[in-house]
Design an enzyme around this catalytic site. Structure first.
Site, PDB file in Angstrom:
ATOM      1  N   PRO A   1       0.815  -1.217   0.000  1.00 32.02           N
ATOM      2  CG  PRO A   1      -0.716  -1.556   1.700  1.00 32.02           C
ATOM      3  CD  PRO A   1       0.589  -2.053   1.167  1.00 32.02           C
ATOM      4  CD  GLU A   2       3.390   3.000  -4.012  1.00 30.40           C
ATOM      5  OE1 GLU A   2       3.431   4.166  -4.443  1.00 30.40           O
ATOM      6  OE2 GLU A   2       3.820   2.033  -4.653  1.00 30.40           O
TER       7      GLU A   2
ATOM      8  CE  LYS B   1       5.895   4.254   0.784  1.00 24.99           C
ATOM      9  NZ  LYS B   1       6.994   3.297   0.605  1.00 24.99           N
TER      10      LYS B   1
ATOM     11  NE  ARG C   1       5.727 -11.802   2.596  1.00 22.41           N
ATOM     12  CZ  ARG C   1       6.596 -11.443   1.669  1.00 22.41           C
ATOM     13  NH1 ARG C   1       6.172 -10.913   0.547  1.00 22.41           N
ATOM     14  NH2 ARG C   1       7.888 -11.595   1.854  1.00 22.41           N
TER      15      ARG C   1
ATOM     16  NE  ARG D   1      11.229  -1.553  -3.815  1.00 24.81           N
ATOM     17  CZ  ARG D   1      10.208  -0.930  -3.252  1.00 24.81           C
ATOM     18  NH1 ARG D   1      10.402   0.137  -2.517  1.00 24.81           N
ATOM     19  NH2 ARG D   1       8.980  -1.366  -3.416  1.00 24.81           N
TER      20      ARG D   1
END
Ligand SMILES: [Zn+2]
Length: 256
Positions: A2-3, A54, A102, A245
């Site tokens: 999620p951003e 975020k 997670r 990234r």
């Protein structure tokens, strides 16, 4: 992961139900959710639920709860408890589940919102943004990802914003002209607003607080599209590593 648009969507969908409600108790179902001794939250009132970078921030009548969603964290209004439910906030009406497969997410109580993060990308004006970028050495994409520079832009939206602004992810930040940086600011605000309007991007398992997926992933132009044609010029979308990234860009449209 999620951003900003996803945190905003979760905040909006929760705010409608949780604002003004009193916390009756919190069940901590995993010791990893809250580092250290869990705070006493019974009796506190939820004043406001909103995004903070975020993360999702609950302003209480004293202090606040900062929910980092990590990779797979979800905040669900009246969801069903399952094997990945790590905490439950029980309100005087309804409850909020924190599910996290997670377990990179966390819930933290703090006196006030954490300091040290950069401004919100939808609140900083074009002029302040241009000045802020020009003060930095280094490449533009790692700068956009740096939460101390701006809070809320992550890997997906950084790629999409740079494509829209036609700027190469490795362009040196301090050498971008004011004109190009103004376009970058405009691309950033437009794209984030559009993503919020679409309920965010559901790439892996993101859903809002009512369990609904976002649809902005259908509008991604470069992210996750390695080898496919650029929607603007037809060249093959490239993927490189920038700051560890996976980074997607059009080699023809995006200049340094
Ligand atoms: Zn192109």
């Amino acid at each position: 992961v999620p951003e900003l648009p996803e945190a905003e969507t979760i905040g909006r969908t929760l705010a409608a139900h949780a604002e003004g409600r009193r916390i009756e108790s919190v069940e901590w179902l995993s010791t990893r959710v809250h580092r250290g001794r869990p705070p006493q939250l019974a009796g506190r009132t939820v004043r406001r639920v909103h995004r903070f970078g975020k993360a999702v921030l609950f302003d209480l009548d004293r202090g606040c709860l900062l929910v980092h969603l990590g990779m797979t964290g979800k905040l669900l209004w009246r969801g069903e408890r399952g094997p990945y439910t790590r905490a439950v906030v029980i309100l005087d009406r309804g409850e909020i589940l924190f599910d996290d497969v997670r377990q990179f997410g966390s819930i933290r109580w703090c006196e006030r919102p954490p300091a040290g993060l950069g401004p919100d990308p939808l609140e900083i004006g074009a002029h302040a943004f241009v000045e802020r970028v020009q003060r930095h050495k280094g490449r533009i994409k790692p700068l956009l990802l740096n939460q101390g520079f701006l809070r809320g832009v992550g890997n997906i939206y950084a790629d999409e914003i740079l494509f829209r602004a036609m700027i190469h992810p490795l362009a040196p930040a301090s050498r971008l002209s004011e004109r190009r940086l103004r376009r970058l600011h405009k691309s950033m605000t437009e794209l984030l607003e559009e993503a919020i309007a679409q309920g965010g991007s559901s790439i892996s398992d993101y859903v809002d607080a009512t369990g609904r997926e976002g649809s902005f992933q259908l509008r991604h132009q470069v992210y996750g599209r390695e080898g496919q044609p650029c929607p603007r010029c037809g060249a093959s979308i490239c993927r490189i590593l920038v700051a560890q990234r996976g980074t997607h860009y059009c080699p023809r449209c995006q200049r340094t």
